[in-house]
Write a protein that holds these residues in place. Structure first.
Motif, PDB file in Angstrom:
ATOM      1  N   ILE A 198     -41.754  -5.591  43.606  1.00 12.97           N
ATOM      2  CA  ILE A 198     -40.955  -5.896  42.413  1.00 12.97           C
ATOM      3  C   ILE A 198     -40.205  -7.209  42.601  1.00 12.97           C
ATOM      4  O   ILE A 198     -40.113  -8.034  41.679  1.00 12.97           O
ATOM      5  N   TYR A 228     -34.198 -11.089  34.677  1.00 12.84           N
ATOM      6  CA  TYR A 228     -34.951 -10.064  35.407  1.00 12.84           C
ATOM      7  C   TYR A 228     -34.482  -9.987  36.854  1.00 12.84           C
ATOM      8  O   TYR A 228     -34.346  -8.898  37.422  1.00 12.84           O
ATOM      9  N   LEU A 274     -31.432  -7.906  37.091  1.00 17.41           N
ATOM     10  CA  LEU A 274     -31.745  -6.470  37.031  1.00 17.41           C
ATOM     11  C   LEU A 274     -32.205  -5.967  38.398  1.00 17.41           C
ATOM     12  O   LEU A 274     -31.771  -4.898  38.853  1.00 17.41           O
ATOM     13  N   ILE A 275     -33.056  -6.740  39.067  1.00 16.87           N
ATOM     14  CA  ILE A 275     -33.544  -6.341  40.383  1.00 16.87           C
ATOM     15  C   ILE A 275     -32.406  -6.366  41.403  1.00 16.87           C
ATOM     16  O   ILE A 275     -32.320  -5.494  42.281  1.00 16.87           O
ATOM     17  N   SER A 291     -30.484  -3.262  41.010  1.00 12.51           N
ATOM     18  CA  SER A 291     -31.229  -2.098  41.508  1.00 12.51           C
ATOM     19  C   SER A 291     -31.261  -2.053  43.031  1.00 12.51           C
ATOM     20  O   SER A 291     -31.521  -0.994  43.621  1.00 12.51           O
ATOM     21  N   LEU A 301     -44.557  -3.947  36.531  1.00 14.55           N
ATOM     22  CA  LEU A 301     -44.017  -2.753  37.189  1.00 14.55           C
ATOM     23  C   LEU A 301     -45.101  -1.694  37.333  1.00 14.55           C
ATOM     24  O   LEU A 301     -45.245  -1.069  38.395  1.00 14.55           O
ATOM     25  N   VAL A 306     -35.310   3.894  42.061  1.00 17.71           N
ATOM     26  CA  VAL A 306     -35.431   2.535  41.541  1.00 17.71           C
ATOM     27  C   VAL A 306     -36.347   2.499  40.316  1.00 17.71           C
ATOM     28  O   VAL A 306     -36.042   1.833  39.315  1.00 17.71           O
ATOM     29  N   ILE A 346     -34.973   1.243  36.712  1.00 13.12           N
ATOM     30  CA  ILE A 346     -35.513   0.064  36.016  1.00 13.12           C
ATOM     31  C   ILE A 346     -36.123   0.457  34.676  1.00 13.12           C
ATOM     32  O   ILE A 346     -35.912  -0.223  33.662  1.00 13.12           O
ATOM     33  N   TRP A 376     -33.473   1.036  32.061  1.00 10.57           N
ATOM     34  CA  TRP A 376     -32.881  -0.200  31.535  1.00 10.57           C
ATOM     35  C   TRP A 376     -33.859  -0.994  30.692  1.00 10.57           C
ATOM     36  O   TRP A 376     -33.454  -1.637  29.706  1.00 10.57           O
TER      37      TRP A 376
END
Length: 371
Positions: A67, A82, A85-86, A89, A202, A228, A232, A235
């Motif tokens: 990811i 993005y 977001l990672i 996470s 993903l 995770v 993800i 979201w």
């Protein structure tokens, strides 16, 4: 040029599939030489255990690293957001992977990590779930005192839901791939195309893991992977709801219906028995199906066959609601009705399937004896 862009997009996904597969292969090879990678002896004796040998539970490491790599393949316009977001996470991933490695992270601490990760996303994006299509509640979702707690509850619930169904080979990863692909379709249809490549990447990442997890369970997803993925996906669903007004939140629920339904039933079951909602048990739907296969059809000691067969049997329950979301993505009443329908089917199947199988087997025995 457009044709070249499409080819590059698919090439990126092939890379992610191979990378996830390759890292999983390396982890499997290293596991016998690294005790923590190999899994703990007490994992096979845990209440919810569905396997009989020590197996590496760090498939989430391969998924998370893939990811992270996918950030470099994301379109320039969304690569930065993005990455945030990672980054958020990562908090949840660390809590999960430490548990997988045997360092003993409690369910409460993992729940706290989920909440912190969601608060980080809300801070980065200045966004929470804007609507839920529940009369009265939508009118106050704009206020942080309502919107933030509801968002925390939903994101933590979905993350935990994918962890709960991570009990038989392939079930949680199949649910994640299905949800990601249907979210991509809904985003494309609704005009919010930014999410599409992220969701497909993903799904590709999870596929690389799935190839080594199903059917033989050579490596497990673990808490680091399951939490995770659920986080993800939850979201991505919220981003779609916030940026595509025509999308029904109930359609988003349908994309990941199976994990959510199993989680809600588990909470109800445990609260009815006056047990902690985080307490493990062996009464999840997939566990009931696997034990039914062992006891009534395959015989005890055939868990190696019953385990992957359970996922095969439950595949329609995972895929059909998600496909329904594709049909009703912009039809709130139809999507809500579908959620109710599948919920009834889920509860009835859970309640009556095993007694019906037992009665049918008795009848077959009587017929066999008399003949």
């Amino acid at each position: 040029m457009e044709h070249l862009g499409i080819n590059m997009f698919f090439w990126h996904n092939y890379v992610l599939i191979f990378l996830s597969f390759f890292i999983c292969t390396i982890l499997i090879a290293l596991a016998p030489r690294a005790p923590r990678l190999a899994g703990q002896d007490d994992h096979t004796c845990a209440v919810q255990s569905m396997h009989v040998r020590r197996t590496a539970r760090v498939g989430g490491l391969a998924i998370f690293l893939s990811i992270v790599v996918s950030i470099f393949f994301a379109p320039d316009a969304i690569a930065g957001p993005y990455a945030y977001l990672i980054l958020a996470s990562l908090i949840l991933f660390l809590a999960g992977i430490f548990e997988d490695l045997g360092f003993g992270v409690s369910p409460r601490d993992r729940l706290i990590a989920t909440a912190v990760a969601s608060l980080a996303v809300m801070f980065f994006f200045e966004l929470w779930l804007p609507r839920v299509e529940i009369p009265g509640l939508d009118r106050v979702m704009w206020h942080w005192a309502v919107g933030i707690p509801v968002t925390l509850l939903i994101t933590a619930g979905v993350a935990n839901a994918f962890n709960m169904v991570d009990g038989v080979n392939g079930l949680s990863s199949l649910s994640a791939m299905t949800a990601a692909l249907t979210l991509a379709y809904i985003a494309q249809k609704s005009g919010y195309a930014d999410i599409v490549p992220l969701a497909i990447m993903l799904a590709s990442t999870v596929l690389g893991f799935f190839l080594l997890n199903y059917p033989f369970g050579l490596i497990f997803l673990g808490d680091g992977g399951a939490y995770v993925l659920g986080f993800i996906l939850s979201w991505l669903g919220i981003f779609i709801i916030a940026n595509a007004p025509d999308v029904s939140p109930w359609a988003i629920v349908l994309t990941m219906f199976w994990p959510i339904a199993d989680m809600v039933l588990s909470i109800y079951r445990r609260s009815k028995r006056k047990k902690a909602t985080t307490a493990p048990d062996r009464l999840h739907a997939h566990q009931m199906v696997m034990r039914t296969l062992e006891i009534h059809f395959l015989g005890r000691g055939r868990r190696g066959l019953a385990n992957p067969l359970t996922t095969l049997i439950l595949t329609p329950f995972v895929i059909v609601p998600a496909l329904t979301s594709v049909l009703f993505w912009d039809q709130p009443r139809a999507a809500f009705s579908a959620v109710v329908f599948f919920s009834v089917v889920f509860v009835l199947s859970y309640t009556y399937a095993r007694p019906i199988v037992r009665k049918l087997k008795r009848r077959v025995r009587l017929i066999t004896i008399h003949s």
